[in-house]
Motif scaffolding. Structure first.
Motif, mmCIF file in Angstrom:
data_model
loop_
_atom_site.group_PDB
_atom_site.id
_atom_site.type_symbol
_atom_site.label_atom_id
_atom_site.label_comp_id
_atom_site.label_asym_id
_atom_site.label_seq_id
_atom_site.Cartn_x
_atom_site.Cartn_y
_atom_site.Cartn_z
ATOM 1 N N VAL A 22 0.837 -1.213 0.000
ATOM 2 C CA VAL A 22 0.000 0.000 0.000
ATOM 3 C C VAL A 22 0.867 1.257 0.000
ATOM 4 C CG1 VAL A 22 -1.881 -1.183 1.172
ATOM 5 C CG2 VAL A 22 -0.222 0.125 2.530
ATOM 6 N N GLY A 23 2.112 1.130 0.455
ATOM 7 C CA GLY A 23 3.033 2.256 0.409
ATOM 8 C C GLY A 23 2.879 3.227 1.562
ATOM 9 N N SER A 24 3.835 4.141 1.668
ATOM 10 C CA SER A 24 3.830 5.119 2.754
ATOM 11 C C SER A 24 2.732 6.159 2.587
ATOM 12 C CB SER A 24 5.193 5.808 2.845
ATOM 13 O OG SER A 24 5.504 6.480 1.628
ATOM 14 N N ALA A 25 2.320 6.442 1.337
ATOM 15 C CA ALA A 25 1.287 7.455 1.107
ATOM 16 C C ALA A 25 -0.040 7.037 1.721
ATOM 17 C CB ALA A 25 1.112 7.699 -0.392
ATOM 18 N N ALA A 26 -0.389 5.757 1.639
ATOM 19 C CA ALA A 26 -1.643 5.276 2.213
ATOM 20 C C ALA A 26 -1.638 5.419 3.727
ATOM 21 C CB ALA A 26 -1.873 3.815 1.816
ATOM 22 N N VAL A 27 -0.503 5.114 4.345
ATOM 23 C CA VAL A 27 -0.392 5.244 5.806
ATOM 24 C C VAL A 27 -0.499 6.698 6.219
ATOM 25 C CG1 VAL A 27 1.078 4.823 7.806
ATOM 26 C CG2 VAL A 27 1.018 3.170 5.931
ATOM 27 N N ASP A 28 0.203 7.574 5.507
ATOM 28 C CA ASP A 28 0.175 8.991 5.848
ATOM 29 C C ASP A 28 -1.241 9.547 5.722
ATOM 30 O OD1 ASP A 28 2.150 11.404 6.323
ATOM 31 O OD2 ASP A 28 0.689 12.099 4.858
ATOM 32 N N PHE A 29 -2.002 9.095 4.716
ATOM 33 C CA PHE A 29 -3.367 9.569 4.551
ATOM 34 C C PHE A 29 -4.280 9.014 5.641
ATOM 35 C CE2 PHE A 29 -7.692 8.794 3.081
ATOM 36 C CZ PHE A 29 -8.092 10.069 2.748
ATOM 37 N N PRO B 264 4.045 12.130 -0.894
ATOM 38 C CA PRO B 264 4.533 13.218 -1.749
ATOM 39 C C PRO B 264 5.277 14.284 -0.957
ATOM 40 C CG PRO B 264 2.193 13.473 -1.333
ATOM 41 C CD PRO B 264 2.581 12.148 -0.753
ATOM 42 N N THR B 265 6.137 15.008 -1.641
ATOM 43 C CA THR B 265 6.870 16.108 -1.026
ATOM 44 C C THR B 265 6.018 17.380 -1.066
ATOM 45 O OG1 THR B 265 7.876 16.755 -3.130
ATOM 46 C CG2 THR B 265 9.036 15.103 -1.806
ATOM 47 N N ASP B 266 6.447 18.392 -0.315
ATOM 48 C CA ASP B 266 5.736 19.673 -0.317
ATOM 49 C C ASP B 266 5.687 20.276 -1.715
ATOM 50 O OD1 ASP B 266 5.346 19.439 2.400
ATOM 51 O OD2 ASP B 266 7.073 20.676 2.947
ATOM 52 N N LYS B 267 6.752 20.094 -2.482
ATOM 53 C CA LYS B 267 6.798 20.638 -3.840
ATOM 54 C C LYS B 267 5.779 19.950 -4.739
ATOM 55 C CE LYS B 267 9.950 21.465 -7.728
ATOM 56 N NZ LYS B 267 11.332 21.283 -8.238
ATOM 57 N N GLN B 268 5.579 18.660 -4.546
ATOM 58 C CA GLN B 268 4.646 17.912 -5.379
ATOM 59 C C GLN B 268 3.196 18.340 -5.160
ATOM 60 O OE1 GLN B 268 6.359 13.906 -4.256
ATOM 61 N NE2 GLN B 268 5.812 13.460 -6.375
ATOM 62 N N VAL B 269 2.864 18.740 -3.940
ATOM 63 C CA VAL B 269 1.469 19.061 -3.629
ATOM 64 C C VAL B 269 1.186 20.557 -3.652
ATOM 65 C CG1 VAL B 269 1.310 16.987 -2.214
ATOM 66 C CG2 VAL B 269 1.840 19.155 -1.122
ATOM 67 N N ASP C 230 0.277 8.270 -11.128
ATOM 68 C CA ASP C 230 0.857 9.234 -12.059
ATOM 69 C C ASP C 230 0.773 8.769 -13.509
ATOM 70 O OD1 ASP C 230 1.404 10.929 -10.004
ATOM 71 O OD2 ASP C 230 3.511 10.395 -9.815
ATOM 72 N N THR C 231 0.690 7.466 -13.716
ATOM 73 C CA THR C 231 0.558 6.955 -15.082
ATOM 74 C C THR C 231 -0.823 7.263 -15.659
ATOM 75 O OG1 THR C 231 -0.082 4.810 -14.145
ATOM 76 C CG2 THR C 231 2.224 5.101 -14.767
ATOM 77 N N THR C 232 -1.805 7.428 -14.781
ATOM 78 C CA THR C 232 -3.168 7.759 -15.211
ATOM 79 C C THR C 232 -3.441 9.250 -15.139
ATOM 80 O OG1 THR C 232 -3.952 5.607 -14.420
ATOM 81 C CG2 THR C 232 -5.614 7.321 -14.764
ATOM 82 N N MET C 233 -3.010 9.859 -14.037
ATOM 83 C CA MET C 233 -3.195 11.294 -13.831
ATOM 84 C C MET C 233 -1.855 11.880 -13.388
ATOM 85 S SD MET C 233 -5.870 13.266 -11.317
ATOM 86 C CE MET C 233 -7.286 12.781 -12.304
ATOM 87 N N PRO C 234 -1.144 12.547 -14.268
ATOM 88 C CA PRO C 234 0.191 13.076 -13.938
ATOM 89 C C PRO C 234 0.154 14.053 -12.761
ATOM 90 C CG PRO C 234 -0.203 13.160 -16.302
ATOM 91 C CD PRO C 234 -1.511 12.795 -15.670
ATOM 92 N N GLU C 235 1.331 14.280 -12.207
ATOM 93 C CA GLU C 235 1.477 15.141 -11.043
ATOM 94 C C GLU C 235 0.879 16.525 -11.260
ATOM 95 O OE1 GLU C 235 5.313 17.309 -9.100
ATOM 96 O OE2 GLU C 235 5.418 15.125 -9.206
ATOM 97 N N GLN C 236 1.083 17.117 -12.438
ATOM 98 C CA GLN C 236 0.578 18.465 -12.695
ATOM 99 C C GLN C 236 -0.948 18.495 -12.670
ATOM 100 O OE1 GLN C 236 2.345 21.383 -12.926
ATOM 101 N NE2 GLN C 236 0.272 22.240 -12.831
ATOM 102 N N GLU C 237 -1.586 17.460 -13.168
ATOM 103 C CA GLU C 237 -3.046 17.418 -13.160
ATOM 104 C C GLU C 237 -3.578 17.299 -11.738
ATOM 105 O OE1 GLU C 237 -4.445 14.416 -15.810
ATOM 106 O OE2 GLU C 237 -3.841 15.522 -17.611
#
Length: 269
Positions: free
Chosen positions: A80-87, A132-137, A201-208
């Protein structure tokens, strides 16, 4: 014989020697410093994983299994990765108080440092979305109009076109997005919690993703205006139509009753 005069050193010789010495020092630093830094980072990561495992054993293992393999009370956390835990932990949804159709948002009981440690441990169980990093969000400079288009096409069916949320089937619901931090919105799109689909990101890139975050913050911000007048909480045309039927039709019925009553009185007199 006349003695040969000693050779004179070139005036720039000392400078060349100094530059060679600095280059040698830099070479040594390049050879050893990165390795030392990498080793320090690896040690810090190992410590975070160890501390995270302790927190996991106390607060998570009873539902998700001692190794994150999952049980009848909780799904597997492998991959599930670290992002799922952080959320999940960062919004208070986990640890869950009791099983149900959907785990609601609650006050957070862990510090951010402890959440990072839990995330590090769960991430060590299998590769998955990374926090994600602060820059990514950061939505600064994002295209709000494009974000609105993306949100209406991918999110509004459940969250309403202004992110106010809405009911789903079997006791589930899409939560209100007002006041949710950009990081948690980004992580929700990464991981697809509860009934939500994931948008890697493969479906919805970071910028979107940034564009969508900017749109949500704009429509729920204090500076946004409703050109249509009373927005009824931004709940959309269903709420506005219901308002028109209840109060508009009710007013017409009351008017008709009043006219009929006064007409009857006029005939009697």
């Amino acid at each position: 014989m006349k003695k040969l005069s000693a050779r004179r050193r070139h005036p720039l010789a000392a400078v060349v020697v100094l530059l060679l010495a600095l280059a040698a020092t830099g070479g040594l630093y390049a050879a050893f410093a990165p390795a030392g830094k990498a080793q320090a980072d690896e040690t810090a990561q190992s410590l975070a994983i160890d501390e995270g495992k302790k927190l996991y054993t106390v607060g998570c293992a009873s539902c998700h299994g001692t190794g994150g393999q999952g049980t009848t009370d909780g799904p597997s956390l492998v991959g599930v990765g670290s992002a799922a835990v952080d959320f999940q932990v960062g919004t208070g949804r986990m640890p869950a108080q009791q099983p149900g159709a959907q785990v609601p948002k609650k006050p957070v009981i862990y510090t951010q440092a402890e959440i990072d440690q839990l995330a590090a441990y769960v991430a060590s169980l299998g590769a998955g979305p990374i926090t994600p990093t602060d820059k990514q969000v950061d939505p600064a400079g994002a295209d709000v109009a494009k974000g609105g288009e993306l949100f209406r096409n991918n999110c509004a069916q459940c969250h309403n076109f202004t992110g106010k949320g809405g009911a789903l089937t079997k006791g589930k619901y899409a939560p209100d997005l007002e006041g949710v931090s950009p990081k948690h919105i980004y992580e929700a799109m990464q991981t697809g919690p509860q009934s939500m689909p994931s948008f890697p990101d493969t479906t919805m890139p970071e910028q979107e993703k940034k564009d969508i975050i900017a749109y949500i913050q704009t429509v729920n911000g204090g500076e946004s205006e409703s050109p249509g007048g009373l927005e009824l909480g931004g709940l959309g045309p269903v709420a506005e139509g219901l308002f028109a039927w209840i109060f508009g039709l009710g007013a017409l019925v009351a008017t008709a009753v009043w006219v009929a009553a006064h007409t009857a009185k006029a005939k009697k007199s």
